[in-house]
Every structure is written in C-alpha cells, then in structure tokens.
Design a protein around this motif. Structure first.
Motif, mmCIF file in Angstrom:
data_model
loop_
_atom_site.group_PDB
_atom_site.id
_atom_site.type_symbol
_atom_site.label_atom_id
_atom_site.label_comp_id
_atom_site.label_asym_id
_atom_site.label_seq_id
_atom_site.Cartn_x
_atom_site.Cartn_y
_atom_site.Cartn_z
ATOM 1 N N GLY A 150 0.829 -1.193 0.000
ATOM 2 C CA GLY A 150 0.000 0.000 0.000
ATOM 3 C C GLY A 150 0.862 1.242 0.000
ATOM 4 O O GLY A 150 1.717 1.437 -0.870
ATOM 5 N N LYS A 151 0.677 2.107 1.020
ATOM 6 C CA LYS A 151 1.467 3.335 1.125
ATOM 7 C C LYS A 151 2.821 3.111 1.781
ATOM 8 O O LYS A 151 3.638 4.028 1.866
ATOM 9 N N LEU A 152 3.068 1.891 2.242
ATOM 10 C CA LEU A 152 4.315 1.571 2.933
ATOM 11 C C LEU A 152 5.276 0.851 1.995
ATOM 12 O O LEU A 152 4.879 -0.065 1.279
ATOM 13 N N GLU A 153 6.546 1.285 1.993
ATOM 14 C CA GLU A 153 7.591 0.614 1.231
ATOM 15 C C GLU A 153 8.735 0.260 2.168
ATOM 16 O O GLU A 153 9.245 1.114 2.894
ATOM 17 N N ILE A 154 9.148 -1.012 2.160
ATOM 18 C CA ILE A 154 10.224 -1.503 3.019
ATOM 19 C C ILE A 154 11.378 -1.938 2.121
ATOM 20 O O ILE A 154 11.197 -2.748 1.216
#
Length: 384
Positions: free
Chosen positions: A132-136
């Motif tokens: 979603g809006k999170l990138e790791i």
C-alpha cells in the motif's frame, strides 16, 4: 546476527518461491543498464615537477528485477582495473580501494599484481516490498536525505565528497528502511544502518510541502557517537532555486564538542541553458584537513564535511553548443588560506558516448605545510 545483505538474499529466495507457488507463468522482466569508462589521470604539483600517470578502466552493471508488482530487486556493481604509477607503489593504494565501509564486506581485489589490480565492488544489493502506502527496503541501498547540491549535512547515512566526480551513483548503506507515503508530496521515513566498525546510525525523517517548498525535519543517532537533529528545504525564490540544510551533532561522550553544520545556496538556469550555482557552508567545529586524499577516500561523514569555519562555492556551466558544455567551479577555504578551482569540458560524441576533460587544482595550507596539487582527467564514457 544476520546482516542486511544476507537478509536481502533470503528475502529474494522467499519471494521467488512464493511466486512459483502462486503459479504465475509470466516471465519476470529484468533490466540491465550500465557504462564503461576509461579515466586517464595525471597528478603533479607544478608543470616543471614530476608527474604521476594513472588509469582506471571502469565497468558498471545495474540490474533491476521486477519479481511482481510489489517486489523489486536491485543489484549494482562496479569493476575497476587500476594501472599506472599509484598501482605500482605497493599494497597501500589497492588496500584502500578494496576497503568496504559497509557492515558486510562486498569489495574484493580479484587480481593484484605489481603493476595493476582489479577490484569488484557490489555497492547496491537491495529488495523493496510495497504494501500500500508503505515501502520496506532492506540491503545495501542509497538513502539520500540531502536537499542541497554541494554539501549535505542531512545525508547522515551515506555522505559523499563533491570532488569524487567519477562516482555519480554515490555510496550506499547496509540498512533497513521504512517509507510511508502520507500523500503525493509528503513522506515519513525510518532507517537504521551499521558499518564495518559496527557503528550504528538510526534516524527518522518527515518531509512535506508547504508554501511551494519541500521541507524536512530529521532526528536520530549517528555513527554510535552523536545525537543528531536537522532540517532541510528546497524551493523557488524570485525565479531562482533556493535550497539548504542544517544539522546539529551532539556527542554522547562528555568532553567532546558539539558540531553545527549549515549550508544554503541558489542555482539558476538561464534562457541559453547556462547554469549559475552559489552555495555557502558554516561549521562550528571544522575538522583538520591533514591529507587531501581524504577527499577521495569515501570515508567522509555528514559531520566531517567542513575543513574551514566558512566555505564558499560557486560554479557556472555554459552550453557552447547542444553537444558541448563547458564549466568552471571554485571553492574558498578561508581558514586554510586556500582555494580549489576546477574547469571542465564535456562533449557528446554520439547518443551514448561522452568525452570529458576535467582539471582540479588545490592550493591550501594543511597544518604548517602549503599544499599545491593538480589533477588532470581525460574520460571517455560509453553508456548502455
């Protein structure tokens, strides 16, 4: 403890296995880009003195694999063949070149002889997963928190030297990074890295857009030695780009001095595509410049960018023709009673072949010794 590059490899294996189990038959796209350069260099104090001639044949390979819509893998490496006078001085030059400042050693002197040596370095090895809006992102990666152009006191994870012009990709960090995109123009980041001496840097950053400016604030722990807080901005002022950064390093060990570094500058593009750039830097605690070679060693930190309490920079680039650019840059070090000057010429021979002529001249006082050094470069670059 498992180190970040190892985590990347494990994550890649898991991702591929999950993908295969899902039964996706579509072939995964892989991109390959890079370049080959030959860089001829002459070092001398004066035209009447001795000259040291050196050459670097450099091949860079940038791989990127799109495992699926949410998982991307990046691997980038540089292969460099060193020949010339410095390569014949013994193990000192090859040992410095082969040193890896990351937590995981991914630099190897593959061949080392009396007159040349070949080094291979993996400076990017990461896997990014979007949720979603999170990138790791985990592994060796570039964490660029800088806003200014010449000096970046906000770039606490992987600072670089302006003078190392042949390393446009800049160094990376063995790190774990979380990025949460709260909107199209704002982001919250958390990152942690460790280096070859097990020193830890952990920090958070928030960036947003207000009044036509990208504004950021950061805070954390730098190189296991300092509490750091900083801010940066970039925007437009009177049709001119205006950007800057400020960082404060407070040492954990009592008795050491805190360091405040601030930089601000403008850059303007004119109607004929010429570019003017001016930048100033202040440091309350500049470090001693005892050896000019430190400017090319890749060991500078964001805390150690200044060698004079005040430093001034200016440059002007002019497109003589659509294929030929010429430029001049200069830097003034009042505390060192000296300066740097660097004219350059870039010519596009074809769509993917470029020729560059670069001269770097230093005239400064290091300690009680006046140092004068010239470095002349001739570079031919083929990109693919």
């Amino acid at each position: 403890m498992i180190k970040p590059p190892v985590l990347s490899i494990i994550a890649v294996i898991i991702a591929f296995n999950v993908n295969n189990i899902a039964g996706q038959e579509k072939e995964k796209p892989v991109t390959l880009k890079g370049y080959v350069t030959t860089l001829q260099n002459a070092m001398f104090d004066s035209l009447s003195g001795p000259v040291s001639y050196n050459n670097i044949l450099h091949n860079r390979l940038n791989f990127k694999g799109y495992i699926n819509n949410n998982i991307i893998l990046g691997i980038e490496l540089r292969n460099r063949l060193f020949t010339g006078d410095l390569a014949r001085t013994g193990n000192f030059y090859s040992d410095i070149t082969g040193r890896d400042n990351g937590w995981f050693d991914m630099s190897w002197n593959v061949i080392k002889e009396n007159s040349f040596f070949l080094n291979t370095t993996i400076d990017r090895l990461w896997i990014a997963m979007k949720l979603g809006k999170l990138e790791i992102t985990t592994g060796r990666q570039r964490i660029n928190w800088g806003q200014a152009i010449v000096w970046n006191p906000n770039d606490i994870f992987n600072a670089y030297s302006f003078f190392d012009f042949d390393y446009v990709e800049r160094p990376g960090s063995d790190a774990l990074r979380f990025q949460y995109f709260t909107s199209s123009s704002s982001i919250v980041e958390l990152a942690v890295k460790a280096d070859s001496e097990d020193r830890v840097t952990a920090a958070g950053l928030i960036r947003f857009n207000r009044w036509g400016y990208d504004i950021q604030f950061l805070g954390g722990y730098s190189n296991s030695s300092d509490i750091v807080a900083g801010a940066g901005w970039s925007g437009t002022l009177l049709n001119t780009s205006f950007r800057g950064e400020i960082s404060w390093f407070y040492p954990v060990n009592k008795g050491e001095k805190s360091t405040l570094i601030a930089t601000a500058g403008i850059d303007k593009i004119f109607y004929d595509n010429s570019v003017l750039q001016i930048e100033l830097m202040y440091s309350g605690n500049p470090v001693a410049l005892n050896d000019i070679n430190i400017l090319y060693s890749g060991t500078l930190s964001a805390k150690d960018l200044a060698f004079s309490k005040f430093t001034a920079f200016g440059s002007f680039t002019w497109a003589l023709t659509p294929l030929l650019n010429t430029g001049i840059s200069a830097m003034w070090f009042p505390d060192l009673k000296g300066y740097f000057a660097g004219p350059s010429l870039d010519y596009s021979m074809s769509e993917n072949i470029d020729l560059s002529v670069i001269w770097q001249h230093f005239n400064i006082h290091t300690g009680s010794i006046k140092t004068r050094m010239n470095l002349a470069f001739l570079r031919l670059k083929y990109s693919f």
